[in-house]
Scaffold this motif. Structure first.
Motif, PDB file in Angstrom:
ATOM      1  N   TYR A   5       3.823   5.019   0.713  1.00  0.00           N
ATOM      2  CA  TYR A   5       3.217   4.785  -0.599  1.00  0.00           C
ATOM      3  C   TYR A   5       4.083   5.351  -1.713  1.00  0.00           C
ATOM      4  O   TYR A   5       4.234   4.754  -2.774  1.00  0.00           O
TER       5      TYR A   5
ATOM      6  N   ILE B 176       5.364   2.963  -4.605  1.00  0.00           N
ATOM      7  CA  ILE B 176       4.939   3.205  -5.991  1.00  0.00           C
ATOM      8  C   ILE B 176       6.169   3.415  -6.868  1.00  0.00           C
ATOM      9  O   ILE B 176       6.230   2.944  -7.996  1.00  0.00           O
TER      10      ILE B 176
ATOM     11  N   LEU C 279       7.716   0.061  -7.520  1.00  0.00           N
ATOM     12  CA  LEU C 279       6.941  -0.773  -8.430  1.00  0.00           C
ATOM     13  C   LEU C 279       6.880  -0.222  -9.846  1.00  0.00           C
ATOM     14  O   LEU C 279       6.781  -0.979 -10.808  1.00  0.00           O
ATOM     15  N   THR C 280       6.894   1.077  -9.978  1.00  0.00           N
ATOM     16  CA  THR C 280       6.660   1.661 -11.306  1.00  0.00           C
ATOM     17  C   THR C 280       7.840   2.450 -11.845  1.00  0.00           C
ATOM     18  O   THR C 280       7.849   2.837 -12.999  1.00  0.00           O
TER      19      THR C 280
ATOM     20  N   TYR D 241      -1.150   2.804  -5.311  1.00  0.00           N
ATOM     21  CA  TYR D 241      -0.290   1.738  -4.813  1.00  0.00           C
ATOM     22  C   TYR D 241      -0.938   0.386  -5.082  1.00  0.00           C
ATOM     23  O   TYR D 241      -0.296  -0.536  -5.591  1.00  0.00           O
TER      24      TYR D 241
ATOM     25  N   ALA E 238      -0.720  -0.257  -8.719  1.00  0.00           N
ATOM     26  CA  ALA E 238       0.652  -0.551  -9.132  1.00  0.00           C
ATOM     27  C   ALA E 238       1.003  -1.999  -8.799  1.00  0.00           C
ATOM     28  O   ALA E 238       1.677  -2.679  -9.569  1.00  0.00           O
ATOM     29  N   LYS E 239       0.517  -2.442  -7.663  1.00  0.00           N
ATOM     30  CA  LYS E 239       0.778  -3.835  -7.277  1.00  0.00           C
ATOM     31  C   LYS E 239       0.135  -4.793  -8.274  1.00  0.00           C
ATOM     32  O   LYS E 239       0.738  -5.774  -8.694  1.00  0.00           O
TER      33      LYS E 239
ATOM     34  N   LYS F 157       1.844  -4.576 -11.710  1.00  0.00           N
ATOM     35  CA  LYS F 157       3.166  -5.210 -11.671  1.00  0.00           C
ATOM     36  C   LYS F 157       3.009  -6.680 -12.033  1.00  0.00           C
ATOM     37  O   LYS F 157       3.792  -7.244 -12.790  1.00  0.00           O
TER      38      LYS F 157
END
Lengths: 153, 300
Positions: A118, A122, A125-126, B145, B148-149, B152
């Motif tokens: 994770y 994360i 993605l960020t 998570y 965030a997905k 996004k």
């Protein structure tokens, strides 16, 4: 080897992840199935005589393999040289499947892998490391081999 | 009630019930190829004596093993790290710290490091070693998570302007590690000064209590906003100030093993501060010219 028994017994009294009376058989030749109250708490499987408050023993659920033996039976095999196998007889298929799932997910190492996954995702993605805000991003136990920025100095 | 005398893998509670810990499973876990989390020499105070003995400690997962020397085949013992506070404590001299198991009749392990760096490093490592702590973090990361997905997907098409903070960082940011302690007394804010946050604990001098603190991040603002970010005071979830005597037993925070319950209490408690900040921010913003109506926190 000494261990903090009182503290472990105290732990065994806490709300378990899962608890049930199961038939339990030890690894030695000649061990028979005995009815035990089995409690899963953190990465320990405590087992009690059904009429007692103090656990007889605690199995650390690390470095072990959990297998379906039969419709209602699962086993935990510890991966040391002796490959000791403990059998657990459930009351139903459903219960058996749920226990297997719970035991696998209880392992510290399993959870650590999830955390690292994770964390990496994360970050991907960020662009941020989610552990920074907890102040633990430098702890060796949470490290990933690659993919993260160097820790702030 | 059965009694055993010092048979291997059995506890040593005098006159009490003995629980089997299956030593071989533990030693196998220790010696298997997965990396250890920390190891080194520490001094361990004997239970009934005031002497400290030098031992080689190995931390792996939520287990702290100790032996006389590295590489010794014979392990002296193991401490299961669930349900304990990790605290710096100077009562026995420099670089000491304790593992305080909270509960009736439970033990406190007193340890000491060789120097300040080692002390801080061990405290940090032990603080986040428990299974319960790890499980809380994993649950939080899992949620973040998922968000965030989703984000996004949204972010790719939306330009955000003023505030970059996400609700996740703030709402989930308070994390005191062990979820047992909701009691006000156990979470001690540092002195009134604010600190810039970093992931490294602040340096301490010899005159100040040594502490390990978890801290929440500041609300993040883009540089276009002239107001400087509010800095959160550091909170020491696991250090009791040394200025006074340790609280008497009855005042120790209540141990409650339900992480969800305790976490939601903490969440609410610290969430109030955020709600207030948010309201103030909104009020202020509405007064400004050219303000675009947008909340401080995007709760989605």
């Amino acid at each position: 080897m000494r261990f903090n028994e009182k503290e472990l017994v105290f732990l065994s009294r806490q709300p378990p992840e899962r608890a049930a009376e199961l038939g339990m058989r030890g690894p030695k030749k000649g061990d028979v199935v005995k009815r035990r109250l089995v409690k899963l708490i953190v990465n320990f499987l405590f087992y009690f005589r059904t009429d007692e408050d103090e656990p007889i023993g605690a199995l650390l659920l690390e470095q072990c393999r959990v297998e379906r033996e039969d419709d209602q039976v699962f086993s935990i095999v510890f991966l040391d040289e002796a490959e000791r196998k403990y059998l657990f007889e459930c009351d139903s298929q459903e219960q058996c499947v749920e226990w297997i799932d719970a035991v696998v997910k209880a392992s510290y190492e399993f959870m650590r892998k999830n955390l690292i996954y994770y964390r990496t995702e994360i970050h991907r993605l960020t662009g941020k490391d989610p552990l920074e805000q907890y102040g633990i991003s430098d702890e060796t136990r949470f490290q990933v081999n690659s993919g993260l920025p160097p820790p702030p100095t | 009630m059965r009694l055993f005398e010092n048979s291997p893998g059995h506890g040593c509670t005098p006159g009490g019930v003995v629980m089997k810990i299956h030593e071989k499973i533990l030693t196998h876990y220790l010696s298997c190829t997965s990396p250890v989390d920390k190891e080194g020499y520490l001094y361990k105070k004997r239970e009934r004596n005031t002497t400290y003995l030098r031992r080689w400690f190995v931390l792996k997962g939520n287990l702290l093993f100790y032996q006389e020397r590295p590489g010794d085949r014979n392990l002296l013992g193991v401490i299961v790290l669930e349900g304990c506070l990790v605290q710096a404590c100077e009562t026995d001299g420099q670089f000491c710290f304790s593992l305080v198991f909270t509960g009736p009749g439970l033990r406190t392990y007193r340890l000491a490091a060789d120097d300040h760096l080692s002390q801080e490093s061990w405290i940090g490592a032990l603080f986040c070693a428990s299974h319960i702590y790890l499980s809380m973090i994993v649950r939080d990361l899992e949620r973040r998570y998922e968000e965030a997905k989703k984000d996004k997907g949204l972010c790719d098409s939306i330009q955000t302007s003023a505030v970059t903070s996400s609700s996740n960082n703030i709402m989930a940011s308070w994390n005191s590690g062990q979820p047992y302690f909701v009691h006000g007394t156990s979470i001690v804010p540092r002195d009134g000064r604010s600190y810039s946050t970093s992931s490294v604990p602040p340096p301490s001098t010899q005159n100040r209590p040594i502490s390990y603190s978890l801290h929440a991040p500041p609300i993040q603002f883009k540089t276009t906003n002239k107001r400087s970010p509010k800095l959160w005071p550091k909170r020491n979830a696991h250090v009791i100030p040394l200025n006074g005597p340790a609280p008497s037993y009855g005042e120790w925070p209540v141990v409650n093993f339900d992480p969800l319950e305790e976490f939601s209490k903490l969440h609410e408690y610290y969430g109030n501060e955020i709600k207030q900040l948010r309201a103030e921010w909104l009020k202020k913003k509405r007064g400004e010219v050219g303000h675009v109506e947008e909340d401080l926190i995007d709760l989605g």
